[in-house]
Design an enzyme around this catalytic site. Sequence first.
Site, PDB file in Angstrom:
ATOM      1  CB  CYS A   1     -19.802   4.323 -27.135  1.00 63.57           C
ATOM      2  SG  CYS A   1     -21.352   5.114 -27.558  1.00 63.57           S
TER       3      CYS A   1
ATOM      4  N   GLY B   1       0.786  -1.222   0.000  1.00 59.79           N
ATOM      5  CA  GLY B   1       0.000   0.000   0.000  1.00 59.79           C
ATOM      6  C   GLY B   1       0.817   1.270   0.000  1.00 59.79           C
TER       7      GLY B   1
ATOM      8  NE  ARG C   1      -0.863   2.151  -5.731  1.00 59.61           N
ATOM      9  CZ  ARG C   1      -2.116   2.268  -6.175  1.00 59.61           C
ATOM     10  NH1 ARG C   1      -2.357   3.036  -7.217  1.00 59.61           N
ATOM     11  NH2 ARG C   1      -3.108   1.667  -5.550  1.00 59.61           N
TER      12      ARG C   1
ATOM     13  CD  GLU D   1       1.017  -9.052   0.633  1.00 56.26           C
ATOM     14  OE1 GLU D   1       0.830 -10.203   1.046  1.00 56.26           O
ATOM     15  OE2 GLU D   1       0.084  -8.236   0.462  1.00 56.26           O
TER      16      GLU D   1
END
Length: 430
Positions: free
Chosen positions: A360, A247, A292, A289
């Site tokens: 769209c 995180g 990112r 962990e």
Amino acid sequence: MISTCLDVNEKGHLTIGGADTVDLAAAYGTPLYVMDETAIREACRSYKASIDEFYGGKGLPLYASKAFCCKEIYRIMAEEGMGADVVSGGELYTALAAGFPADKIFFHGNNKTEAELKLALEKNVGTIVADNMTELHTLSRLAAEMGRRVRVFLRIKPGIDAHTHNFIRTGQIDSKFGFALETGEAEEAARLAHSLSGLELVGLHCHIGSQIFELDPFCLAAEVMLRFMARLQKEGIQIKELNLGGGFGIRYKEEEHPQPYHAFMEKVAGTVAATCAAEKLETPYIYIEPGRSIVGPAGITLYTVGAVKDIPGVRTYVSIDGGMTDNPRYALYQAGYEVITANKAGKPRNFTVTVAGKCCESGDLIQENTKIQYCEPGDILAVLATGAYNYTMSSNYNRICRPPVVMVKDGEARVIVKGETYEDLCRNDM
């Protein structure tokens, strides 16, 4: 620049890892995901060095696969001595297909199917992180049927509010993940796992959310988990390993200033040492962990500008040849990004635009009211820090093909994921 792997060359073009992004767009087409290998490896080494420094080497960073998953990233993680966190049968299969060592894989997930658990046991996956009572009973039964003994962690909700987006908070009681401390569920799960045949309860896991900049929530989570371990120890349940999750926030926008990752490690390690001393606990083997923070800053996405539509007094839309199919995060979270006109990167960013995708959907936007260099049809736009949760969250909505992924190292590029074709889109149609 928000990432050290980015620069502007003598032509005024944006570069990544020494490669000219305009040349990359010409060679591989757009949309195009581009990753810098050196930045990825440096991030891995930074985490491993921090564990060596602050935990005396008694720990291991596990790459959080959901951030960016393909065979090549697992090869790099294996070479860098990382473990891996997987959350589905598909991520597990990909890691194994890339030759990643099974004993260094941790299998997470709040609703693993029996087929996924069987695959994990058959392939000798190192650790299963159990999420609920049903899974513990299933694992025990499968272990008996297969004559196995399974290393098990329990995912615990430590009750921490990490002050992040509601969709990516995972540590509080009202979360689909894990066992709650407040209700006594976590103690009950520990007793069950400790008693079931075929299971070896070796560790606890927590994860309080994503894109967190503050240090205190991580420290508080570590303290809560260690105090829980001490309570279990008094019941005769010895826990020797602790996964404190990930995180760690990254810089998506210039005004964001995340702490250096070793600062997280140093402060949390201090909390771990102090709490273990107070509770008379042996310091556990520590896992983290990062996902990112390893791949996010190392990636960008390149697009070609199509129409530029000015609505006087309202806004200017810059339409690109990609959008929410290759980056759904703005539509989901209103996620912030820096956008650069890659072929004019040396010029001032004084053109306020809304970057619109080609789907769209009126909500198919990448950024609203953001400043970029003046652009016109045919220019190349680069969206920065897209290495995490872009390719892995991509879709074929509107039957749009997923782009290729190119890895750059020392100015040289290679394809690590082929782009899809229209034939690929129809491949499974009957």
